[in-house]
Design a protein around this motif. Structure first.
Motif, PDB file in Angstrom:
ATOM      1  N   LEU A  86       3.752   6.165 -11.257  1.00  0.00           N
ATOM      2  CA  LEU A  86       2.675   7.490 -10.813  1.00  0.00           C
ATOM      3  C   LEU A  86       3.544   7.750  -9.613  1.00  0.00           C
ATOM      4  O   LEU A  86       2.800   8.955  -8.950  1.00  0.00           O
ATOM      5  CB  LEU A  86       1.377   6.867 -10.840  1.00  0.00           C
ATOM      6  N   PHE A 117      -1.191  11.969  -9.081  1.00  0.00           N
ATOM      7  CA  PHE A 117      -1.618  10.444  -8.665  1.00  0.00           C
ATOM      8  C   PHE A 117      -2.171  10.326  -7.859  1.00  0.00           C
ATOM      9  O   PHE A 117      -1.738   9.851  -6.792  1.00  0.00           O
ATOM     10  CB  PHE A 117      -1.419   9.768 -10.063  1.00  0.00           C
ATOM     11  N   PHE A 161      -6.460   5.058 -13.241  1.00  0.00           N
ATOM     12  CA  PHE A 161      -5.558   6.057 -12.044  1.00  0.00           C
ATOM     13  C   PHE A 161      -6.514   7.072 -12.042  1.00  0.00           C
ATOM     14  O   PHE A 161      -7.503   7.476 -13.691  1.00  0.00           O
ATOM     15  CB  PHE A 161      -4.846   6.000 -11.898  1.00  0.00           C
ATOM     16  N   GLU A 188       5.471  11.201  -9.111  1.00  0.00           N
ATOM     17  CA  GLU A 188       3.640  12.573  -9.482  1.00  0.00           C
ATOM     18  C   GLU A 188       2.896  12.607  -8.437  1.00  0.00           C
ATOM     19  O   GLU A 188       1.925  11.430  -7.836  1.00  0.00           O
ATOM     20  CB  GLU A 188       3.597  12.441 -11.034  1.00  0.00           C
ATOM     21  N   ILE A 207       4.164   8.288 -19.338  1.00  0.00           N
ATOM     22  CA  ILE A 207       4.598   6.791 -18.601  1.00  0.00           C
ATOM     23  C   ILE A 207       3.953   5.992 -19.333  1.00  0.00           C
ATOM     24  O   ILE A 207       4.642   4.870 -19.099  1.00  0.00           O
ATOM     25  CB  ILE A 207       2.985   6.957 -17.492  1.00  0.00           C
ATOM     26  N   ARG A 243      -2.770   3.264  -6.435  1.00  0.00           N
ATOM     27  CA  ARG A 243      -3.177   4.973  -7.058  1.00  0.00           C
ATOM     28  C   ARG A 243      -3.915   3.808  -8.615  1.00  0.00           C
ATOM     29  O   ARG A 243      -4.453   5.251  -8.825  1.00  0.00           O
ATOM     30  CB  ARG A 243      -2.178   5.005  -7.685  1.00  0.00           C
ATOM     31  N   SER A 253      -6.079  11.576 -12.247  1.00  0.00           N
ATOM     32  CA  SER A 253      -5.225  12.862 -11.758  1.00  0.00           C
ATOM     33  C   SER A 253      -5.604  14.125 -11.246  1.00  0.00           C
ATOM     34  O   SER A 253      -6.956  14.304 -11.871  1.00  0.00           O
ATOM     35  CB  SER A 253      -4.421  13.540 -13.211  1.00  0.00           C
ATOM     36  N   GLU A 273       2.600   1.519 -11.320  1.00  0.00           N
ATOM     37  CA  GLU A 273       2.755   2.192  -9.480  1.00  0.00           C
ATOM     38  C   GLU A 273       3.865   2.570  -9.693  1.00  0.00           C
ATOM     39  O   GLU A 273       3.938   3.846  -9.251  1.00  0.00           O
ATOM     40  CB  GLU A 273       1.966   1.372  -8.870  1.00  0.00           C
TER      41      GLU A 273
END
Length: 839
Positions: free
Chosen positions: A471, A477, A500, A474, A518, A489, A502, A468
């Motif tokens: 993410l 997400f 998750f 960015e 990631i 997320r 995108s 998390e």
């Protein structure tokens, strides 16, 4: 976003203040009647004396003659008691005004058995005799409910009232004298508070009866029982019960008033036990509650045969036990964090206060007034309202709890696939570009053999927290939930898989590079009780194509995980490994198919009307380690992509027919087996001939074989598929439309294809009893299929409630874990024998 709810809270508090002001003003007007008795509003002077007759043999003449035996004290000093004795009261009225007075004597105890009033003149001569009491016959409803007499005292004259009270129950009888206007004010006040009490309780009972039929929770019936008991009890105590029930029945209630007390106590404890869900715990407190309930039931029944003044004293002792047990039950739930029951806790405050005021007023500790007389009624009214609020709060809590469990995993408390699906539906509705991204903890299932459940959950939560954090850097997400206290997320798909989404439009290579970055930033170690656990991760992704359903999207995401590297590899191999992994798995799968390492499991299909097993679905399994944990749907997708699907289908067909032969040998000659077909199988050369040869090889009738076609299979090569279905039907093989509702089906497919059965997908059945929209869809599908002459099979039946609901909807056959999971053929034969399903 937080200001809007706060604004509504302010509005609600403002409305509450207005309502409280109205109640306060109304209560002030109702609380005044007893302040205006005749001795306070006119020059009429009273002298009072009394005598208690334990022998119950005193006559009017003896009472008047034996003046030395009378106690010259006001009536509020009389030692009223629960004993078998009579009370003789003498009231001297001295009208010193120049006009005669029309007076009303109100005897505020509608439960008196016999009340006789003798009116005497100033010479002691009997003028009139009035007979009241609930044992008297021929009285009007007004006289039963409001015991009173009307009489006149001449100007500048004296009059005497002698009152004889003969009752076996509560003997205290407040006596007030009113003028005509004041007496009418009293009646209006009593009628108003009675009407409010009765109206609120009846509406509460009706509303909760509706809730019971909707929710089917027994606690609502107990609550209604409490309301009815309160109506009966207060109807006897205050007299308005004569307007609610036939006179003979209300007299019976008055005669056995202690039984009504036991009833309200019984329902009080029952509600406490059920509302606080002790019937789910089955602990010693629950058993203690059952013991006291049984005791109250026995004593309540015995009260029909015990004199009231004795049975009432027994009840007061039981009442102490009731309060002790309820306090124990409530206190224990408070300790365990049962905060949602706050309204129920508060409801005990008015009950305890009102229950204390009534005996204090009856025993003379508190002065009699209209307010104290009706304090217990107001307390019950407040309690009923608060209990109704508590039930509403309980429903709200259960709804939120059900929603939480539906959207979160039980172990890790992270979001689950339901929230992922909700996000998918929103994205598809808005026609947004999106990619499903998956991160899996490598060898998580193996780690679960080393770690206990708590440690496994702590591991997943720690990884989710770290993921998390990555993410959140960015914007692409998206959040799956608005609750910022969790990891909004990320969805936990169990078995160490986190998902998750995108929404950035980008190339597959760009997304791959970002996920690789990631993945590399995730923790490589996790401490567990001093041991440094080494961690590796696999990743996968699937772009939303706008045509496939959520299950297919998720399935493709899982399949991409099988292609992902299981350990950290150098960058120059990252693009090669997915293909290598795909080919190696395909090679292993093909080898398993050629060497008979695969097997067929059977899941029974049940006739919902008769309960008989009519057949089973043949399901592919790969029981050999390390492949037994691989998703079978991913394997089938792999078979389709690598050209193994036709060979696999023919192998499954052969195994299914071999198993049918076993069923026939065991005596199950009507047992049918369903085999899945896909659009790819159209490429099998001479498919119908191969099917016939397989049936002949195993000496199996065609009618015992069924084929299931998914909706997606109907789209490709439609004309060829129509022809195939017709040929299968002529051969005597039933063809079923599988997974109805998840693909691209239209009404045209029912016309074009000669199906025998429609199979409703389990995604519509899971949670059916609580999902009203799915119930409408399923019922409509069943009715449509029946109108077209098709049978309906429903998969995903996991509990008896769902089975009964589907049976009521008219579904023909059921399949799911409620009957059995898919099991090997030998185990399935034993299951058939044990369930006595011989056909």
């Amino acid at each position: 976003m937080e200001q809007q709810p706060f604004k509504y809270h302010i509005i609600a508090l403002f409305i509450l203040s207005i309502l409280l002001f109205i109640v306060y003003t109304f209560a002030n007007h109702l609380a005044t009647p007893t302040r205006y008795t005749i001795n306070k509003t006119a020059a009429v002077y009273l002298a009072q004396s009394y005598r208690i007759d334990p022998s119950k043999s005193l006559t009017l003449t003896a009472f008047l003659d034996e003046s030395n035996s009378r106690i010259a004290e006001p009536f509020d000093t009389i030692p009223w008691g629960l004993k078998s004795q009579n009370y003789w009261l003498l009231m001297k009225l001295d009208n010193r005004t120049a006009v005669s007075k029309e007076l009303y004597a109100h005897f505020d105890n509608p439960m008196i058995d016999y009340l006789t009033v003798y009116q005497l003149d100033n010479q002691g001569q009997l003028i009139n005799t009035f007979n009241l009491g609930d044992r008297q016959t021929g009285l009007s409803l007004f006289e039963y409910s409001v015991p009173h007499i009307e009489f006149t005292v001449a100007a500048q004259n004296q009059s005497f009232l002698v009152i004889k009270i003969d009752t076996t129950g509560i003997s205290k009888t407040p006596i007030n004298l009113y003028g005509e206007a004041e007496f009418k004010d009293l009646l209006r006040a009593q009628t108003a508070i009675w009407g409010i009490f009765v109206g609120v309780l009846i509406m509460a009972a009706l509303y909760n009866l509706v809730l019971y039929f909707g929710i089917r929770d027994r606690v609502y019936l107990i609550y209604i029982g409490y309301i009815l008991s309160a109506l009966i009890l207060m109807g006897s105590v205050l007299g308005f019960g004569f307007y609610l029930w036939p006179v003979s029945l209300q007299k019976l209630f008055n005669l056995h008033i202690v039984v009504s007390n036991y009833a309200i106590a019984f329902f009080t404890l029952s509600f406490c036990t059920m509302f606080l869900r002790y019937h789910k715990d089955k602990c010693w407190r629950y058993k203690l509650s059952l013991i006291l309930l049984g005791l109250m039931f026995v004593l309540g029944f015995a009260s029909f045969f015990i004199v009231e003044y004795i049975s009432s004293q027994i009840f007061f002792a039981v009442l102490v036990l009731l309060y002790i047990v309820c306090i124990i039950l409530i206190y224990n739930k408070l300790l365990s964090g049962f905060r949602w029951a706050k309204f129920y806790m508060i409801s005990w405050i008015p009950l305890i206060i009102g229950a204390a005021i009534q005996p204090l007023e009856l025993t003379g500790v508190l002065e009699y007034s209209f307010t104290t007389r009706h304090a217990f009624l107001v307390a019950i009214l407040c309690e009923v309202i608060l209990m109704a609020m508590a039930l509403a709060d309980r429903v709200r809590y259960q709804r939120e709890k059900a929603l939480y469990h539906a959207t979160h995993t039980e172990q890790t408390k992270l979001l689950n696939s339901a929230m992922l699906k909700q996000a998918y539906m929103t994205l598809q509705l808005n026609q947004r570009t999106a990619s499903l991204c998956l991160i899996r903890i490598t060898d998580f299932n193996s780690l679960s053999h080393i770690l206990n459940q708590t440690q496994s959950c702590q591991l997943v939560v720690a990884i989710a927290k770290s993921l998390e954090l990555q993410l959140s850097k960015e914007r692409e997400f998206i959040n799956l939930d608005n609750n910022l206290d969790t990891y909004p997320r990320i969805a936990d798909l169990s078995n160490g898989v986190l998902a998750f989404i995108s929404i950035k439009t980008q190339s597959a290579q760009s997304l791959h590079d970002k996920l690789t970055k990631i993945r590399k930033s995730l923790p490589k170690h996790h401490p567990v009780q001093g041991f440094d656990l080494q961690l590796n991760y696999a990743m996968g992704y699937c772009i939303l194509d706008g045509e496939s359903g959520f299950d297919t999207w998720l399935q493709n995401g899982y399949f991409s995980l099988t292609e992902a590297p299981q350990t950290s590899y150098p960058n120059n191999h990252s693009k090669v490994m997915p293909v290598t992994m795909n080919i190696s798995l395909a090679a292993a799968f093909q080898n398993a198919l050629k060497t008979n390492q695969l097997t067929i499991y059977h899941q029974p299909q049940i006739d919902l009307r008769s309960g008989q097993t009519i057949g089973s679905e043949a399901l592919l399994r790969w029981p050999n380690a390390p492949y037994e944990q691989i998703n079978i749907e991913a394997l089938i997708l792999l078979a389709e992509r690598t050209g193994l699907i036709n060979e696999l289908t023919l192998w499954v067909l052969d195994q299914a027919c071999q198993d049918i032969a076993k069923f026939n040998h065991a005596g199950f000659f009507k047992h049918k087996v369903s085999v899945n077909l896909s659009a790819k199988n159209l490429m099998i050369h001479n498919l119908i001939e191969k099917i016939e040869n397989t049936l002949l090889k195993h000496n199996v009738p065609a009618k015992q074989l069924k084929f299931e076609l998914t909706e997606s299979a109907l789209i490709a090569n439609q004309q060829q598929m129509i022809s195939l279905v017709e040929q299968l039907t002529r051969l005597g093989i039933e063809v079923i439309l599988d997974d109805f509702g998840t693909g691209y089906s239209s009404l045209n497919c029912f016309v074009s294809y000669n199906f025998s059965t429609l199979k409703v997908d389990k995604s519509f059945i899971i949670g059916l009893p609580t999902h009203s929209a799915n119930r409408v869809i399923v019922k409509a599908a069943i009715e449509m299929a029946h109108s077209l002459g098709l049978k309906v099979t429903v998969e995903g039946v996991e509990d008896v409630t769902t089975q009964q609901l589907l049976k009521a909807m008219g579904a023909d056959y059921g399949q799911g874990y409620y009957y059995s999971k898919a099991i090997a053929v030998d185990d399935y034969l034993l299951w058939l024998a044990e369930n006595k399903q011989a056909n």
